[in-house]
Design an enzyme around this catalytic site. Structure first.
Site, mmCIF file in Angstrom:
data_model
loop_
_atom_site.group_PDB
_atom_site.id
_atom_site.type_symbol
_atom_site.label_atom_id
_atom_site.label_comp_id
_atom_site.label_asym_id
_atom_site.label_seq_id
_atom_site.Cartn_x
_atom_site.Cartn_y
_atom_site.Cartn_z
ATOM 1 C CD GLU A 292 -3.032 -1.096 2.223
ATOM 2 O OE1 GLU A 292 -2.730 -0.624 3.325
ATOM 3 O OE2 GLU A 292 -4.159 -1.543 1.952
ATOM 4 C CG ASP B 157 -7.595 -5.659 4.792
ATOM 5 O OD1 ASP B 157 -7.127 -5.955 5.898
ATOM 6 O OD2 ASP B 157 -7.631 -4.495 4.358
ATOM 7 C CD GLU C 57 -9.862 -1.476 7.923
ATOM 8 O OE1 GLU C 57 -8.920 -2.013 8.523
ATOM 9 O OE2 GLU C 57 -9.773 -1.055 6.746
HETATM 10 O O1 GCW Z 1 -6.982 -3.179 6.490
HETATM 11 C C1 GCW Z 1 -6.171 -2.321 5.759
HETATM 12 C C2 GCW Z 1 -6.525 -0.982 6.266
HETATM 13 C C3 GCW Z 1 -5.371 -0.023 6.306
HETATM 14 C C4 GCW Z 1 -4.194 -0.700 6.982
HETATM 15 C C5 GCW Z 1 -3.814 -1.924 6.172
HETATM 16 C C6 GCW Z 1 -2.683 -2.725 6.816
HETATM 17 C C7 GCW Z 1 -2.543 0.224 8.438
HETATM 18 O O2 GCW Z 1 -7.595 -0.460 5.525
HETATM 19 O O3 GCW Z 1 -5.790 1.124 7.001
HETATM 20 O O4 GCW Z 1 -3.103 0.156 7.157
HETATM 21 O O5 GCW Z 1 -4.908 -2.786 6.063
HETATM 22 O O6 GCW Z 1 -2.985 -3.676 7.492
HETATM 23 O O7 GCW Z 1 -1.540 -2.377 6.626
#
Ligand code: GCW
Length: 675
Positions: free
Chosen positions: A267, A340, A368
């Site tokens: 990311e 995720d 989240e």
């Molecule tokens: O779940 C996603 C999230 C991001 C997060 C990323 C990760 C810290 O939307 O906000 O960043 O994973 O785990 O690195």
């Protein structure tokens, strides 16, 4: 006058019952004067002594740190408790930390009413490192935090010390959590500046008597960004030297510093790939710097590429070829699911596929993807579903738990992590019931063979009341709550159809983003013929990353578990489900069942008013109202949108939608404290 006083006295009991949740599950009485002796004096033992002196309601307690042969297999944190509540109890351990955990265990037994007769208990934790990961930024915000701003007051440290630092450490110790990563994995290089390290040192000093070690997330580019080096290439001697010097500086301040957590080439974060190096080369460079001090590198496997045909396959592609190439003080931190932290995912196939490298599970305690701190979702069943998953890598019984706790792979390092849900809210976690997720993470990290029910039972008794009229229905609600969220958000294996960015509400229609795997359509692929992501051998072939017979099970439309059906298959709307319904009808019934279930929670909770304090009662009641409305929102958004493809009526015996799809598409949320 008398009338006023009498009225005041009448009010007293209810006033004294007011609760704001700040004491978490640590609500035992603290006005006892137990006799506690110990054969050792140290800050850790002092904590154990003080906790017992004030809270133990029985006879004398002896604390013994003993290096005798009999205690060696208790390991670093294990303990033995023998004796009798009235005539006296002895807590024995090989280490001071073991004694501390024994003290909290004894108090928990007392608080949950579980002490009877002779005590003869031996406990050792399943994982050596049981840690929280905070996604806290240096400016006080928290990525995916829903309980207010960060607990760490960086601007006030090191001079001003919040009393909550100690309370935080105590809460962790009480459930066996022994590590904390203070800052976000999307790490600012500034955390390694000298002034920040002095602040970190203060927190480490406060946490130390509670056995909580401090770790930091580091940005892979720190040598160039902070140190002024030309680059941060892991094979450059100057870069290695920079890290060695930095690590030395850290250990001078914090002699028991735990190590680094790294999110690299994920990311947009920098990493070894920026220099044509591998994850192993990057991790080993940091591990070399930490090795002399027994520090470790926790390297995350959360990676996905914009050009991959299936995000769920990426971590396996990048990491399996590196198996065995990591130094022995490196552990790979793998999210429980391959995409995720979704309400439901299969386990990540890296578990079982990398047998020569220590792997640890990363769970998300912060919600989240489960309604933030507005929705009640007890996560022990989710955590256990992953830990109990059979990978079959070594035949039946090769569960994720056994692969990560050292049972099936003699790992020098065993660990487990949870992304924290704490913030500066008075009740720590936003929703009172979200405290249970912090609690259950700790308890499962200590002993993953505890059941979700046992843990919920303990937590309810400690946090609310041991009254069975409360415990029973509330426990039932907790135990079903995660599945309820799955039902009204993403049943039958649907995933990641959240609104872009904040991930709170539904946005299944989302189809334009800078990368395809950041749209909802990428994941559900609904069209006139059906819905779901084809990951079978004729699709992305993600099934091949699992061992037999799982790959065959997942690959087969008829054998695939229905709760993962749309994860692995693109299924026709008229496909006949096991209960005889069509897929479309079943989807409708699932969404509706989720909505109905939340309504049941509301009814049940309202009946609990007389068993609990007004403050927490009302707080939970109002959150359930939000959850109830949101469940309808989810149901209407998903069903009305998917109906544009299925072209079939919503079964007539379920509640009708109360929204227009076009109105739902206009919703733009301005949510508090989200990124
Ligand atoms: O779940 C996603 C999230 C991001 C997060 C990323 C990760 C810290 O939307 O906000 O960043 O994973 O785990 O690195």
């Amino acid at each position: 006058m008398c009338r006023v006083i009498c009225l005041f006295l009448l009010l007293l009991p209810s006033l004294s019952k007011a609760e704001d949740g700040s004491r978490l599950w640590l609500r035992g009485k603290t006005d006892y004067h137990a006799i506690v002796s110990s054969n050792r004096k140290s800050p850790v033992i002092d904590v154990a002594v003080q906790e017992l002196q004030t809270q133990w309601a029985g006879g004398k307690v002896q604390l013994v740190v003993s290096s005798g042969k009999a205690f060696e297999n208790l390991g670093k944190d294990g303990f033995m408790i023998v004796g009798n509540k009235d005539s006296g109890v002895t807590i024995q351990a090989l280490t001071e930390h073991g004694v501390l955990y024994g003290a909290y265990h004894l108090l928990r037994l007392q608080q949950t009413g579980a002490i009877s007769g002779e005590l003869n208990i031996t406990e050792t934790p399943k994982y050596a490192i049981r840690m929280l990961n905070h996604w806290d930024n240096l400016n006080g915000s928290i990525e995916r935090g829903y309980a207010g701003r960060s607990l760490w007051k960086w601007e006030q440290l090191p001079d001003t010390i919040s009393p909550r630092y100690k309370e935080y450490a105590r809460a962790n110790a009480s459930v066996g959590i022994n590590g904390t990563v203070l800052n976000n994995v999307n790490a600012s290089p500034n955390i390694l500046k000298d002034d920040y390290l002095r602040k970190v040192k203060i927190l480490a000093d406060i946490f130390r008597p509670y056995g909580v070690k401090v770790y930091l997330s580091v940005n892979f580019s720190t040598p160039s960004v902070l140190g002024g080096l030309a680059d941060s290439d892991p094979l450059s001697p100057a870069v290695l030297q920079w890290w060695k010097d930095k690590v030395k500086e850290i250990y001078q301040l914090i002699p028991d510093f735990g190590g680094f957590l790294v999110k690299a080439n994920s990311e947009g974060q920098p990493g070894p790939h920026d220099y044509g190096r591998t994850h192993a080369e990057g991790a080993n460079m940091l591990a070399t710097a930490l090795k002399p001090y027994h520090g470790i590198v926790i390297w995350r496997a959360f990676v996905y590429a914009p050009n991959s045909d299936d995000r769920a396959k990426q971590a396996y592609h990048e990491f399996v070829p590196l198996d065995g190439k990591f130094m022995d003080n490196v552990i790979i931190q793998v999210k429980n699911g391959p995409v995720d932290f979704q309400p439901r995912e299969p386990f990540t196939p890296l578990f079982g596929a990398m047998r020569k490298t220590p792997l640890m599970v990363e769970f998300q305690i912060t919600q989240e993807y489960l309604g933030f701190s507005n929705h009640l979702a007890y996560l022990a069943p989710l955590f256990k579903e992953c830990l109990d998953s059979d990978t079959y890598c070594n035949g039946a019984g090769s569960t994720v738990a056994k692969l990560t706790d050292g049972t099936l792979t003699p790992n020098p390092l065993t660990a487990i992590a949870g992304v924290a849900n704490t913030g500066e809210d008075t009740n720590w976690t936003g929703h009172h019931f979200a405290q249970a997720n912090w609690y259950c993470f700790g308890r499962l990290a200590w002993n993953h063979s505890l059941t979700s029910e046992q843990i919920a039972d303990e937590w309810i008794r400690m946090t609310f009341t041991p009254d069975e009229s409360f415990v029973k229905p509330v426990k039932e609600m907790m135990l079903t709550s995660r599945e309820t969220v799955v039902d009204y958000m993403m049943p039958l294996g649907l995933h990641h159809i959240f609104a872009e960015g904040h991930h709170y509400g539904p946005q299944p229609w989302h189809e334009k983003a800078s990368r395809e795997d950041w749209t909802a359509r990428y994941y559900h692929k609904a069209d006139a013929s059906g819905i779901g992501f084809d990951r079978t051998t004729s699709g992305s072939n993600a099934v091949s990353q699992y061992f037999p017979p799982l790959n065959e099970t997942f690959n087969s439309l008829s054998a695939c578990p229905e709760n993962l059906l749309l994860w692995f298959h693109h299924v026709s709307w008229n496909h006949k489900m096991k209960n005889g319904r069509s897929l479309w009808d079943e989807l409708c019934y699932k969404y509706d069942a989720g909505v109905q279930q939340v309504r049941e929670y509301q009814k049940m909770w309202d009946r609990m008013e007389k068993y609990t304090d007004a403050e927490r009662f009302q707080h939970v009641q109002s959150r359930l109202k939000i959850q109830s409305r949101d469940a309808v929102w989810w149901k209407d958004a998903c069903l009305l949108y998917f109906q544009t493809f299925s072209n079939q009526p919503i079964p007539y015996n379920i509640e009708r939608p109360v929204h227009e799809l076009d109105d739902l598409k206009q919703i733009r949320l301005n949510l508090r404290n989200t990124n």
